[in-house]
Scaffold this motif. Structure first.
Motif, PDB file in Angstrom:
ATOM      1  N   SER A 108      -6.813 -41.771   4.301  1.00  0.00           N
ATOM      2  CA  SER A 108      -7.051 -40.411   5.051  1.00  0.00           C
ATOM      3  C   SER A 108      -8.407 -40.061   5.823  1.00  0.00           C
ATOM      4  CB  SER A 108      -6.347 -39.439   4.590  1.00  0.00           C
ATOM      5  OG  SER A 108      -6.952 -39.265   3.198  1.00  0.00           O
TER       6      SER A 108
ATOM      7  N   HIS B   9     -12.876 -31.548   4.832  1.00  0.00           N
ATOM      8  CA  HIS B   9     -12.050 -31.192   5.612  1.00  0.00           C
ATOM      9  C   HIS B   9     -11.356 -30.158   5.066  1.00  0.00           C
ATOM     10  CE1 HIS B   9     -12.526 -34.908   8.237  1.00  0.00           C
ATOM     11  NE2 HIS B   9     -12.555 -35.592   7.379  1.00  0.00           N
ATOM     12  N   SER B  12      -7.395 -28.648   4.943  1.00  0.00           N
ATOM     13  CA  SER B  12      -6.440 -29.504   3.835  1.00  0.00           C
ATOM     14  C   SER B  12      -6.574 -28.869   2.679  1.00  0.00           C
ATOM     15  CB  SER B  12      -6.624 -30.997   4.198  1.00  0.00           C
ATOM     16  OG  SER B  12      -6.262 -31.540   5.446  1.00  0.00           O
ATOM     17  N   ARG B  13      -7.788 -28.061   2.510  1.00  0.00           N
ATOM     18  CA  ARG B  13      -7.872 -27.829   0.957  1.00  0.00           C
ATOM     19  C   ARG B  13      -7.332 -26.292   0.515  1.00  0.00           C
ATOM     20  NH1 ARG B  13      -8.773 -32.555  -1.660  1.00  0.00           N
ATOM     21  NH2 ARG B  13      -8.861 -30.926  -3.307  1.00  0.00           N
ATOM     22  N   THR B  14      -7.221 -25.859  -0.549  1.00  0.00           N
ATOM     23  CA  THR B  14      -6.800 -24.546  -0.910  1.00  0.00           C
ATOM     24  C   THR B  14      -7.895 -23.612  -1.017  1.00  0.00           C
ATOM     25  OG1 THR B  14      -6.817 -24.996  -3.241  1.00  0.00           O
ATOM     26  CG2 THR B  14      -4.749 -25.368  -1.823  1.00  0.00           C
ATOM     27  N   GLY B  37      -2.823 -36.642   9.324  1.00  0.00           N
ATOM     28  CA  GLY B  37      -1.556 -37.374   8.580  1.00  0.00           C
ATOM     29  C   GLY B  37      -0.585 -37.725   9.279  1.00  0.00           C
ATOM     30  N   ASP B 219     -10.011 -34.065   1.675  1.00  0.00           N
ATOM     31  CA  ASP B 219      -8.973 -33.852   2.752  1.00  0.00           C
ATOM     32  C   ASP B 219      -7.509 -33.750   2.123  1.00  0.00           C
ATOM     33  OD1 ASP B 219      -8.366 -36.492   1.914  1.00  0.00           O
ATOM     34  OD2 ASP B 219      -8.958 -37.348   4.144  1.00  0.00           O
ATOM     35  N   TRP B 220      -6.483 -34.280   2.696  1.00  0.00           N
ATOM     36  CA  TRP B 220      -5.126 -33.967   2.179  1.00  0.00           C
ATOM     37  C   TRP B 220      -4.865 -35.284   1.466  1.00  0.00           C
ATOM     38  CZ3 TRP B 220      -2.906 -38.441   4.047  1.00  0.00           C
ATOM     39  CH2 TRP B 220      -3.282 -38.991   5.106  1.00  0.00           C
TER      40      TRP B 220
END
Lengths: 109, 270
Positions: A108, B9, B12-14, B37, B219-220
């Motif tokens: 990714s 990124h 995409s994170r908490t 994604g 990221d994710w």
């Protein structure tokens, strides 16, 4: 590249003391991965990535300098041609497929 | 200790990742636009994403005292359809006026196609026209070596000073070329597909600390928003000085990013 001796501030003994167990474990993971391939159900053909990995292992053990860069180059696409489109091949596979690359998933970042 | 993660990124994170990063000494992040994604179905999807990057994320980061900056583009993974990509690129100029936008990024190549290269060149021209910094994504794995060379050739064909361009995701087989051609180099501490803190430290030992930084690119995917402080610890374990550690994780990012007048750290951060 010029002589790199002394660029790491640790002594040989310190490097081994600090990193040996971690890399021993990683080597065992590679060995277990190859064993797992041997134990796979019958019928599969060796994948080009297995062959690339084994080639890389030879390179790692050859005693020459710049092993990391040489392994990365071994896994790299050295071709000159550019496909028009990436349709159907968004992801990377980690080694160069002898024929035409394919893949849909991938890293990714 | 204080550090900057110049490529992560956060969309995409908490939120608790922001908290843990702040607790670990993070004072600022910069977030390049990237692939979600999946391929977005319309340019409007990007407009919403750019609003998230420029409006929402800075507020979320500020809750933990972290400055949030961003880079805008259509990323190479979604740039293979030139008509679609041009619709997205047309949206970017209006967002370049936002206070936290530092430049164009992360542009580059993914599968080294002619279509991707066309859009890369058009986004380089966009940066040139608007006097923007550039953050470059280099391809993954087997495509990196070839792609990095193609990208550097495209950048060198522009009038942009290489000192205003950071080429990210360098590894041992690309870092020397990037630095030799005058660009900045980013090392991405990303499990499985890029660098470990140990290898990044090796690169600094071999190639020096000029024009180089480290980032997590969290990221994710399987990634680690605390990768930069872990690399700091690795350098410390090897006996490197606090000055060198600060240089590659705080001073260098600040130097490069400060070429944009919008990059400001709070007085309490410096």
């Amino acid at each position: 590249m010029s002589d790199l001796t002394g660029t790491c501030p640790l002594s040989r003994e310190q490097i081994v003391g600090q990193y040996f167990l971690e890399h021993r474990a990683r080597l065992l993971d590679i060995a277990a991965f190859l064993d797992r391939l041997d134990r796979s159900v019958a019928g599969g053909q060796p994948d080009f990535r297995e062959q690339a990995l084994v080639q890389a292992l030879h390179l790692v053990a050859d005693g020459g300098p710049q092993r990391t860069a040489r392994v990365l180059n071994l896994f790299s696409d050295m071709s000159q041609q550019l496909p028009q489109s990436a349709h159907g091949m968004k992801g990377a596979l980690g080694a160069v497929k002898p024929a035409e690359a394919a893949g849909t998933a991938g890293a990714s970042a | 200790m204080k550090y900057i993660d110049p490529h992560i990124h956060m969309v995409s994170r908490t939120t608790d990742d922001y908290q843990r990063m702040a607790q670990s000494g993070c004072i600022a992040v910069t977030e390049p636009a990237f692939w979600a994604g999946f391929d977005r179905s319309s340019a409007q999807g990007f407009a919403d994403y750019f609003r998230q990057l420029t409006e929402y994320e800075p507020r979320r980061a500020a809750l933990f005292g972290i400055r949030h900056f961003t880079w805008l583009c259509i990323n190479p993974k979604e740039a293979d359809d030139p008509a679609f990509a041009r619709d997205v690129v047309a949206l970017i100029p209006q967002f370049l006026k936002c206070d936290t936008v530092l430049g164009i990024g992360e542009i580059g190549l993914n599968k080294n196609t002619k279509n991707e290269l066309i859009i890369l060149e058009e986004q380089i021209r966009l940066a040139e026209e608007h006097n923007q910094l550039i953050l470059v994504h280099t391809p993954h794995l087997e495509d990196k070596r070839k792609g990095t060379r193609l990208i550097m050739d495209a950048l060198s064909a522009s009038t942009i000073d290489p000192g205003r361009i950071l080429i990210d995701h360098v590894e041992e087989h690309t870092v020397a070329d990037v630095l030799d051609r005058g660009f900045w180099a980013g090392m991405t501490l990303y499990p499985d597909t890029k660098m470990t803190p140990q290898r990044a430290t090796d690169v600094i030992e071999m190639y020096g600390s000029e024009r180089i930084w480290m980032n997590s690119a969290g990221d994710w995917g399987c990634s680690d928003p605390l990768a930069v402080p872990k690399a700091r610890l690795e350098m410390q374990r090897r006996g490197h000085s606090a000055q060198l550690i600060d240089r590659v994780t705080l001073d260098n990012p600040r130097t490069f990013l400060s070429q944009s007048p919008k990059f400001r750290l709070g007085a309490e951060s410096v």
